[in-house]
Design a protein around this motif. Structure first.
Motif, mmCIF file in Angstrom:
data_model
loop_
_atom_site.group_PDB
_atom_site.id
_atom_site.type_symbol
_atom_site.label_atom_id
_atom_site.label_comp_id
_atom_site.label_asym_id
_atom_site.label_seq_id
_atom_site.Cartn_x
_atom_site.Cartn_y
_atom_site.Cartn_z
ATOM 1 N N ILE A 106 -13.281 3.141 -9.990
ATOM 2 C CA ILE A 106 -12.024 3.759 -9.618
ATOM 3 C C ILE A 106 -10.922 2.704 -9.739
ATOM 4 C CG2 ILE A 106 -10.736 4.835 -7.754
ATOM 5 C CD1 ILE A 106 -13.354 5.906 -6.686
ATOM 6 N N GLU A 107 -9.796 3.105 -10.311
ATOM 7 C CA GLU A 107 -8.678 2.181 -10.405
ATOM 8 C C GLU A 107 -7.414 2.857 -9.908
ATOM 9 O OE1 GLU A 107 -6.850 1.588 -14.490
ATOM 10 O OE2 GLU A 107 -8.761 2.498 -15.030
ATOM 11 N N ASP A 108 -6.471 2.048 -9.477
ATOM 12 C CA ASP A 108 -5.189 2.537 -8.988
ATOM 13 C C ASP A 108 -4.271 2.764 -10.183
ATOM 14 O OD1 ASP A 108 -2.782 3.093 -7.800
ATOM 15 O OD2 ASP A 108 -2.718 1.266 -6.594
ATOM 16 N N LEU A 109 -4.076 4.011 -10.550
ATOM 17 C CA LEU A 109 -3.236 4.333 -11.698
ATOM 18 C C LEU A 109 -1.747 4.138 -11.411
ATOM 19 C CD1 LEU A 109 -5.087 7.525 -12.973
ATOM 20 C CD2 LEU A 109 -5.289 5.181 -13.808
ATOM 21 N N THR A 110 -1.401 3.960 -10.136
ATOM 22 C CA THR A 110 -0.002 3.752 -9.789
ATOM 23 C C THR A 110 0.354 2.259 -9.682
ATOM 24 O OG1 THR A 110 -0.388 3.843 -7.401
ATOM 25 C CG2 THR A 110 0.076 5.937 -8.531
ATOM 26 N N ALA A 111 -0.636 1.381 -9.866
ATOM 27 C CA ALA A 111 -0.373 -0.066 -9.794
ATOM 28 C C ALA A 111 0.686 -0.439 -10.825
ATOM 29 C CB ALA A 111 -1.652 -0.851 -10.038
ATOM 30 N N GLY A 112 1.664 -1.199 -10.390
ATOM 31 C CA GLY A 112 2.728 -1.617 -11.296
ATOM 32 C C GLY A 112 3.916 -0.672 -11.332
ATOM 33 N N LEU A 113 3.769 0.509 -10.804
ATOM 34 C CA LEU A 113 4.896 1.451 -10.741
ATOM 35 C C LEU A 113 5.722 1.145 -9.499
ATOM 36 C CD1 LEU A 113 3.106 4.789 -11.700
ATOM 37 C CD2 LEU A 113 4.391 3.256 -13.180
ATOM 38 N N ARG A 114 7.032 1.238 -9.620
ATOM 39 C CA ARG A 114 7.897 0.896 -8.489
ATOM 40 C C ARG A 114 7.994 2.009 -7.457
ATOM 41 N NH1 ARG A 114 13.366 -1.119 -10.838
ATOM 42 N NH2 ARG A 114 13.134 0.899 -11.811
#
Length: 98
Positions: A1-9
């Protein structure tokens, strides 16, 4: 599982359930009567319960079938279960924004 929102402000996330039946057959197989599920179904619509079910409880399968039949899953084949906005507000399909 990965955080698909990582890097989004300022991500906005929506949980969408797709299909006219949104549960697995294994989930519906339990035969134990549950008062908590009868209470949840009563909150959706008291008329969905048969006499005595609120006190005795209902099976998980009965709850899941009724939940789907009372939502847009039955007519549209999808329902929005929840939304999380960048400002921290959340929306739950049965509770509105918080």
């Amino acid at each position: 599982i990965e955080d698909l929102t990582a890097g989004l402000r300022r991500p906005c996330v929506m949980d969408v359930k797709m299909g006219t039946r949104t549960f697995l057959e294994e989930e519906a197989a339990a035969t134990k009567l549950r008062v908590d599920l009868a209470t949840k179904l009563h909150e959706i619509d008291p008329a969905l319960l048969l006499p005595g079910e609120r006190e005795r409880g209902i099976t998980k399968g009965r709850y899941l079938q009724q939940r789907d039949s009372q939502s847009s899953s039955a007519t549209l084949g999808l329902r929005i279960e929840g939304i999380s906005r960048p400002d921290g507000a959340t929306f739950e399909s049965r509770g509105g924004f918080k």
